[in-house]
Design an enzyme around this catalytic site. Structure first.
Site, PDB file in Angstrom:
ATOM      1  N   ASN A   2       0.866  -1.179   0.000  1.00 33.64           N
ATOM      2  CA  ASN A   2       0.000   0.000   0.000  1.00 33.64           C
ATOM      3  C   ASN A   2       0.902   1.227   0.000  1.00 33.64           C
ATOM      4  O   ASN A   2       1.444   1.599   1.032  1.00 33.64           O
ATOM      5  CB  ASN A   2      -0.887  -0.022   1.254  1.00 33.64           C
ATOM      6  CG  ASN A   2      -1.727   1.227   1.400  1.00 33.64           C
ATOM      7  OD1 ASN A   2      -1.812   2.037   0.469  1.00 33.64           O
ATOM      8  ND2 ASN A   2      -2.348   1.394   2.560  1.00 33.64           N
ATOM      9  N   LYS A  48       0.123   4.222  -0.379  1.00 31.40           N
ATOM     10  CA  LYS A  48      -0.568   5.411   0.164  1.00 31.40           C
ATOM     11  C   LYS A  48      -0.301   6.621  -0.753  1.00 31.40           C
ATOM     12  O   LYS A  48      -0.204   6.450  -1.964  1.00 31.40           O
ATOM     13  CB  LYS A  48      -0.119   5.674   1.608  1.00 31.40           C
ATOM     14  CG  LYS A  48      -0.222   4.422   2.481  1.00 31.40           C
ATOM     15  CD  LYS A  48      -0.041   4.711   3.937  1.00 31.40           C
ATOM     16  CE  LYS A  48      -0.031   3.405   4.709  1.00 31.40           C
ATOM     17  NZ  LYS A  48      -0.111   3.588   6.137  1.00 31.40           N
ATOM     18  N   HIS A  99      -9.579   1.173   4.686  1.00 33.31           N
ATOM     19  CA  HIS A  99      -8.321   1.356   5.430  1.00 33.31           C
ATOM     20  C   HIS A  99      -8.566   2.340   6.574  1.00 33.31           C
ATOM     21  O   HIS A  99      -9.365   3.261   6.441  1.00 33.31           O
ATOM     22  CB  HIS A  99      -7.249   1.888   4.476  1.00 33.31           C
ATOM     23  CG  HIS A  99      -5.885   1.887   5.084  1.00 33.31           C
ATOM     24  ND1 HIS A  99      -5.476   2.846   5.975  1.00 33.31           N
ATOM     25  CD2 HIS A  99      -4.847   1.022   4.956  1.00 33.31           C
ATOM     26  CE1 HIS A  99      -4.231   2.572   6.355  1.00 33.31           C
ATOM     27  NE2 HIS A  99      -3.833   1.470   5.745  1.00 33.31           N
ATOM     28  N   GLU A 155      -6.985   4.749   7.548  1.00 32.86           N
ATOM     29  CA  GLU A 155      -6.766   6.163   7.188  1.00 32.86           C
ATOM     30  C   GLU A 155      -7.958   6.723   6.421  1.00 32.86           C
ATOM     31  O   GLU A 155      -8.269   7.910   6.527  1.00 32.86           O
ATOM     32  CB  GLU A 155      -5.448   6.293   6.401  1.00 32.86           C
ATOM     33  CG  GLU A 155      -4.251   6.091   7.325  1.00 32.86           C
ATOM     34  CD  GLU A 155      -3.019   5.514   6.668  1.00 32.86           C
ATOM     35  OE1 GLU A 155      -2.928   5.510   5.425  1.00 32.86           O
ATOM     36  OE2 GLU A 155      -2.127   5.057   7.415  1.00 32.86           O
ATOM     37  N   GLU A 202      -5.668  -4.992  10.520  1.00 34.63           N
ATOM     38  CA  GLU A 202      -4.660  -3.965  10.740  1.00 34.63           C
ATOM     39  C   GLU A 202      -4.984  -3.215  12.032  1.00 34.63           C
ATOM     40  O   GLU A 202      -5.823  -2.304  12.027  1.00 34.63           O
ATOM     41  CB  GLU A 202      -4.660  -2.963   9.584  1.00 34.63           C
ATOM     42  CG  GLU A 202      -4.357  -3.559   8.239  1.00 34.63           C
ATOM     43  CD  GLU A 202      -3.731  -2.534   7.306  1.00 34.63           C
ATOM     44  OE1 GLU A 202      -2.584  -2.732   6.921  1.00 34.63           O
ATOM     45  OE2 GLU A 202      -4.381  -1.529   7.007  1.00 34.63           O
ATOM     46  N   GLY A 205       2.176   2.167  10.812  1.00 38.35           N
ATOM     47  CA  GLY A 205       3.174   3.231  10.720  1.00 38.35           C
ATOM     48  C   GLY A 205       3.844   3.575  12.032  1.00 38.35           C
ATOM     49  O   GLY A 205       4.562   4.568  12.120  1.00 38.35           O
ATOM     50  N   SER A 236       3.106  -2.185  10.456  1.00 45.17           N
ATOM     51  CA  SER A 236       4.553  -2.207  10.762  1.00 45.17           C
ATOM     52  C   SER A 236       5.200  -3.554  10.455  1.00 45.17           C
ATOM     53  O   SER A 236       6.123  -3.961  11.153  1.00 45.17           O
ATOM     54  CB  SER A 236       4.806  -1.797  12.219  1.00 45.17           C
ATOM     55  OG  SER A 236       4.405  -0.450  12.424  1.00 45.17           O
TER      56      SER A 236
HETATM   57  C1  PEP Z   1      -0.968   0.154   6.148  1.00 44.46           C
HETATM   58  O1  PEP Z   1      -1.181   1.346   6.219  1.00 44.46           O
HETATM   59  O2  PEP Z   1      -1.748  -0.588   5.522  1.00 44.46           O
HETATM   60  C2  PEP Z   1       0.229  -0.354   6.804  1.00 44.46           C
HETATM   61  C3  PEP Z   1       0.265  -1.616   7.120  1.00 44.46           C
HETATM   62  O3  PEP Z   1       1.221   0.546   7.043  1.00 44.46           O
HETATM   63  P1  PEP Z   1       2.649   0.246   7.723  1.00 44.46           P
HETATM   64  O4  PEP Z   1       3.170  -1.034   7.116  1.00 44.46           O
HETATM   65  O5  PEP Z   1       3.492   1.427   7.358  1.00 44.46           O
HETATM   66  O6  PEP Z   1       2.407   0.115   9.175  1.00 44.46           O
END
Ligand code: PEP
Length: 255
Positions: A9, A11, A101, A103, A171, A177, A217
Site C-alpha cells: 500500500n 498510500k 483502510h 486512514e 490492521e 506506521g 509495521s
Molecule cells: C498500512 O497502512 O496498511 C500499513 C500496514 O502501514 P505500515 O506497514 O506502514 O504500518
C-alpha cells in the site's frame, strides 16, 4: 492451501520517476540477478496512487506483480468529483482494491456501511476487495479487540454471494506506521477469530477461499514470524513497500 498475498500500500507516496525506480527494483529483484519469482511462495501486489496506475501498470505488464487501487467509490459513475469507480480501476488493469483502510475511516469519516457499499461495487466490477478492519489502542486496552473487529466485519463485508473473491486485512490501528506490532499470539488470536467468524457466516468451504492478511509495521525483521502465524495468509505493507529490497525481503519470508 491458500497462497499468501503480499500487498504493498503505497498510500500518497511517489511521483512517476520514483515509482518507476521502485518498480524496476522489484522487477530486477524477482528476475535476473535476484532470486527468481518462482522461489517466492506468494502472490505480489502493488497499490500505487491512482495517478500512477498507468505508469506502474505499464511497467509490471507481463510480470507476476499485480496491480491494485487504494479506494473506489460505491457508485458505477456520475457526479462525484475527485472519486474513482471500481470499473475505472478495473479498466486501468487493477485486480484488487483496498477498502476501509483506517486512514480512509479516520481521514474521510468512512463508516462500515460505506465500506460495504464500496466492496459490493468492487465485486460487481470484477475487483477483489481487500477490506481492512482493526481496533484502536484504546479499544485493545479496554479488551474489546475481537468485538470491534467482528462488528467491522459484519458491517463492512458485502452480502455473501457465490464465488466471491475477497480478502480481509487485519490492521490494528495502533500498529500502522508506528513501528509497534502485536505479539504473534495476539495476531493469532485475532486471525483465528476472524477465520471462525467467516466459517460461521459463509460455511467452511466458501470461507476457505478468503485470505486474511496482517498489516501494521510489517518489515523484513518481523515478517517471517508474523507470516508463520497460523491463519495469517499474507501481509498488507505500508512503509516497507516503498523500498524494493524491503518489500521483496518480506515476500521471501513467506517461504
Ligand atoms: C498500512 O497502512 O496498511 C500499513 C500496514 O502501514 P505500515 O506497514 O506502514 O504500518
Amino acid at each position: 492451501m491458500r497462497r499468501k498475498l503480499i500487498a504493498g500500500n503505497w498510500k500518497m507516496n511517489g511521483l512517476r520517476a520514483s515509482s518507476k525506480a521502485l518498480v524496476q527494483g522489484l522487477l530486477d529483484g524477482i528476475s535476473g540477478g535476484g532470486p527468481s519469482y518462482e522461489l517466492l511462495a506468494c502472490e505480489l501486489l502493488v497499490c500505487p496512487p491512482a495517478c500512477l496506475l498507468e505508469t506502474v501498470g505499464g511497467l509490471i505488464a507481463g510480470s507476476p506483480i499485480g496491480l491494485g487501487g487504494q479506494d473506489c467509490h460505491s457508485a458505477e459513475a456520475g457526479a462525484h468529483t475527485g472519486d474513482i469507480s471500481a470499473a475505472m480501476l478495473k479498466d486501468a488493469g487493477c485486480a484488487y482494491v483496498i477498502l476501509g483502510h483506517s486512514e480512509r475511516r479516520s481521514d474521510h469519516g468512512e463508516a462500515d456501511a460505506l465500506v460495504r457499499a464500496k466492496a459490493t461495487a468492487a465485486l460487481a466490477a470484477g475487483l477483489a476487495p481487500i477490506v481492512c478492519v482493526g481496533e484502536t489502542a484504546a479499544e485493545r486496552d479496554e479488551g474489546r479487540t475481537l468485538a470491534v473487529v467482528e462488528d467491522q466485519l459484519a458491517g463492512s463485508l458485502p452480502p455473501p454471494g457465490p464465488g466471491q473473491d475477497l480478502v480481509i486485512a487485519y490492521e490494528p490501528v495502533w500498529a500502522i506506521g508506528s513501528g509497534r506490532t502485536p505479539s504473534t499470539a495476539e495476531v493469532g488470536e485475532v486471525h483465528g477469530a476472524i477465520r471462525r467468524w467467516l466459517d460461521a457466516r459463509l460455511g467452511a468451504e466458501a470461507a476457505a477461499a478468503i485470505r486474511i492478511l496482517y498489516g501494521g509495521s510489517m518489515k523484513p525483521g518481523n515478517a517471517a514470524e508474523l507470516l508463520a502465524v497460523p491463519a495469517v495468509d499474507g501481509g498488507l505493507i505500508g512503509g516497507a513497500s516503498l523500498k524494493a529490497e524491503d518489500f521483496l525481503a518480506i515476500a521471501r519470508a513467506c517461504a
